[in-house]
Design a protein around this motif. Sequence first.
Motif, mmCIF file in Angstrom:
data_model
loop_
_atom_site.group_PDB
_atom_site.id
_atom_site.type_symbol
_atom_site.label_atom_id
_atom_site.label_comp_id
_atom_site.label_asym_id
_atom_site.label_seq_id
_atom_site.Cartn_x
_atom_site.Cartn_y
_atom_site.Cartn_z
ATOM 1 N N HIS A 146 -13.486 -19.855 5.450
ATOM 2 C CA HIS A 146 -14.804 -20.277 5.925
ATOM 3 C C HIS A 146 -15.363 -19.269 6.934
ATOM 4 C CE1 HIS A 146 -13.869 -24.011 3.944
ATOM 5 N NE2 HIS A 146 -12.767 -24.102 4.654
ATOM 6 N N PHE A 147 -15.583 -18.055 6.488
ATOM 7 C CA PHE A 147 -16.038 -17.000 7.373
ATOM 8 C C PHE A 147 -17.307 -16.377 6.811
ATOM 9 C CE2 PHE A 147 -13.392 -15.144 4.184
ATOM 10 C CZ PHE A 147 -14.039 -13.968 3.839
ATOM 11 N N ARG A 148 -17.942 -15.585 7.639
ATOM 12 C CA ARG A 148 -19.145 -14.873 7.217
ATOM 13 C C ARG A 148 -19.102 -13.472 7.793
ATOM 14 N NH1 ARG A 148 -25.169 -17.334 7.255
ATOM 15 N NH2 ARG A 148 -25.977 -15.815 5.799
ATOM 16 N N LEU A 149 -19.391 -12.492 6.949
ATOM 17 C CA LEU A 149 -19.460 -11.104 7.373
ATOM 18 C C LEU A 149 -20.918 -10.681 7.344
ATOM 19 C CD1 LEU A 149 -16.513 -9.721 5.202
ATOM 20 C CD2 LEU A 149 -16.414 -10.564 7.542
ATOM 21 N N VAL A 150 -21.411 -10.129 8.449
ATOM 22 C CA VAL A 150 -22.814 -9.700 8.510
ATOM 23 C C VAL A 150 -22.879 -8.235 8.920
ATOM 24 C CG1 VAL A 150 -23.760 -11.988 8.976
ATOM 25 C CG2 VAL A 150 -23.017 -10.578 10.869
ATOM 26 N N TRP A 151 -23.850 -7.531 8.327
ATOM 27 C CA TRP A 151 -24.086 -6.116 8.612
ATOM 28 C C TRP A 151 -25.543 -5.944 9.047
ATOM 29 C CZ3 TRP A 151 -21.063 -7.743 4.586
ATOM 30 C CH2 TRP A 151 -19.779 -7.215 4.508
ATOM 31 N N PRO A 152 -25.888 -6.246 10.284
ATOM 32 C CA PRO A 152 -27.281 -6.136 10.716
ATOM 33 C C PRO A 152 -27.798 -4.700 10.723
ATOM 34 C CG PRO A 152 -25.870 -6.724 12.560
ATOM 35 C CD PRO A 152 -25.021 -6.756 11.329
ATOM 36 N N HIS A 204 -21.039 -9.409 18.623
ATOM 37 C CA HIS A 204 -20.290 -8.189 18.949
ATOM 38 C C HIS A 204 -19.717 -7.571 17.677
ATOM 39 C CE1 HIS A 204 -20.255 -10.557 22.674
ATOM 40 N NE2 HIS A 204 -20.273 -9.379 23.280
ATOM 41 N N ASP A 205 -19.614 -6.246 17.661
ATOM 42 C CA ASP A 205 -19.065 -5.536 16.506
ATOM 43 C C ASP A 205 -17.551 -5.753 16.434
ATOM 44 O OD1 ASP A 205 -18.497 -3.887 14.396
ATOM 45 O OD2 ASP A 205 -19.145 -2.045 15.366
ATOM 46 N N ASP A 206 -17.099 -6.351 15.346
ATOM 47 C CA ASP A 206 -15.686 -6.667 15.147
ATOM 48 C C ASP A 206 -15.012 -5.768 14.111
ATOM 49 O OD1 ASP A 206 -15.088 -8.805 16.893
ATOM 50 O OD2 ASP A 206 -16.199 -10.185 15.618
ATOM 51 N N THR A 207 -15.651 -4.682 13.698
ATOM 52 C CA THR A 207 -15.122 -3.874 12.602
ATOM 53 C C THR A 207 -13.715 -3.366 12.885
ATOM 54 O OG1 THR A 207 -17.376 -3.180 12.096
ATOM 55 C CG2 THR A 207 -15.596 -1.927 11.095
ATOM 56 N N ALA A 208 -13.517 -2.658 13.985
ATOM 57 C CA ALA A 208 -12.207 -2.071 14.288
ATOM 58 C C ALA A 208 -11.162 -3.151 14.528
ATOM 59 C CB ALA A 208 -12.307 -1.154 15.501
ATOM 60 N N ALA A 209 -11.527 -4.192 15.260
ATOM 61 C CA ALA A 209 -10.564 -5.252 15.570
ATOM 62 C C ALA A 209 -10.180 -6.038 14.317
ATOM 63 C CB ALA A 209 -11.140 -6.188 16.630
ATOM 64 N N LEU A 210 -11.145 -6.319 13.448
ATOM 65 C CA LEU A 210 -10.833 -7.060 12.235
ATOM 66 C C LEU A 210 -9.947 -6.227 11.309
ATOM 67 C CD1 LEU A 210 -11.267 -9.762 10.876
ATOM 68 C CD2 LEU A 210 -13.306 -8.828 9.785
ATOM 69 N N ASN A 211 -10.217 -4.934 11.209
ATOM 70 C CA ASN A 211 -9.347 -4.053 10.420
ATOM 71 C C ASN A 211 -7.923 -4.051 10.982
ATOM 72 O OD1 ASN A 211 -10.661 -2.883 8.137
ATOM 73 N ND2 ASN A 211 -11.960 -1.742 9.540
ATOM 74 N N PHE A 267 -18.330 -12.552 11.627
ATOM 75 C CA PHE A 267 -17.945 -11.221 12.068
ATOM 76 C C PHE A 267 -19.071 -10.239 11.813
ATOM 77 C CE2 PHE A 267 -14.003 -13.383 10.978
ATOM 78 C CZ PHE A 267 -13.326 -13.267 12.175
ATOM 79 N N ARG A 268 -19.507 -9.592 12.872
ATOM 80 C CA ARG A 268 -20.521 -8.545 12.762
ATOM 81 C C ARG A 268 -19.786 -7.237 12.506
ATOM 82 N NH1 ARG A 268 -25.540 -7.523 16.720
ATOM 83 N NH2 ARG A 268 -26.194 -5.524 15.867
ATOM 84 N N LEU A 269 -20.193 -6.543 11.443
ATOM 85 C CA LEU A 269 -19.519 -5.321 11.036
ATOM 86 C C LEU A 269 -20.488 -4.150 11.026
ATOM 87 C CD1 LEU A 269 -17.529 -6.804 8.032
ATOM 88 C CD2 LEU A 269 -16.748 -6.514 10.375
ATOM 89 N N SER A 270 -19.959 -2.967 11.340
ATOM 90 C CA SER A 270 -20.778 -1.757 11.287
ATOM 91 C C SER A 270 -20.321 -0.820 10.175
ATOM 92 C CB SER A 270 -20.733 -1.027 12.638
ATOM 93 O OG SER A 270 -19.393 -0.716 12.967
ATOM 94 N N SER A 271 -19.171 -1.103 9.585
ATOM 95 C CA SER A 271 -18.679 -0.306 8.455
ATOM 96 C C SER A 271 -17.720 -1.171 7.642
ATOM 97 C CB SER A 271 -17.999 0.976 8.950
ATOM 98 O OG SER A 271 -16.873 0.664 9.726
ATOM 99 N N ALA A 272 -17.066 -0.555 6.686
ATOM 100 C CA ALA A 272 -16.196 -1.289 5.768
ATOM 101 C C ALA A 272 -14.954 -1.830 6.459
ATOM 102 C CB ALA A 272 -15.781 -0.373 4.623
ATOM 103 N N ILE A 273 -14.446 -2.915 5.925
ATOM 104 C CA ILE A 273 -13.142 -3.422 6.346
ATOM 105 C C ILE A 273 -12.190 -3.261 5.166
ATOM 106 C CG2 ILE A 273 -13.987 -5.022 8.090
ATOM 107 C CD1 ILE A 273 -13.566 -7.270 6.050
ATOM 108 N N TYR A 274 -10.939 -3.084 5.468
ATOM 109 C CA TYR A 274 -9.920 -2.867 4.453
ATOM 110 C C TYR A 274 -8.880 -3.964 4.562
ATOM 111 C CZ TYR A 274 -12.239 1.596 4.396
ATOM 112 O OH TYR A 274 -13.195 2.565 4.314
ATOM 113 N N VAL A 275 -8.562 -4.580 3.432
ATOM 114 C CA VAL A 275 -7.651 -5.709 3.415
ATOM 115 C C VAL A 275 -6.387 -5.318 2.655
ATOM 116 C CG1 VAL A 275 -7.393 -8.150 2.838
ATOM 117 C CG2 VAL A 275 -9.661 -7.228 3.400
ATOM 118 N N PRO A 276 -5.358 -4.876 3.376
ATOM 119 C CA PRO A 276 -4.096 -4.555 2.692
ATOM 120 C C PRO A 276 -3.360 -5.836 2.327
ATOM 121 C CG PRO A 276 -3.860 -4.208 5.040
ATOM 122 C CD PRO A 276 -5.301 -4.603 4.807
#
Length: 132
Positions: free
Chosen positions: A104-110, A53-60, A86-95
Amino acid sequence: MDPGLRRDDAFGARRLLSFLFAAFLALLQTPVLAAEPPQCARGDMVLWGDGVHDDTAALNAWLRGDSLVWATSGEPVGEAIANRVFRLSSAIYVPGGTGRELEHFRLVWPERGKPLPAAASDPAKIPTRRRS
């Protein structure tokens, strides 16, 4: 006739002032609002962390400091996340300064043409690179 209020107007004004005074006293009795916002989890957003599932908005939102829950269990996410994909569809921002930790995570952009590895469904099977 005396200058000022007429007798019939004075009675209406006295009632109005009594009502305003009562309302003021009622407001004084209400508890003061807390300076800290409530720590309730957002109901419109959940975090999956399954690589499907796309987690972009929730992870941000989580990285900004919002309280979220896991989609599969309904449990609060907490301050740290480990062993997730975490499946992402765009950038994440880390403030900075939110106290959030990813381990121990993985970010994927299929959608960017990079295939989603078969191991993404099970974080324990994700290959890791050893440092020599």
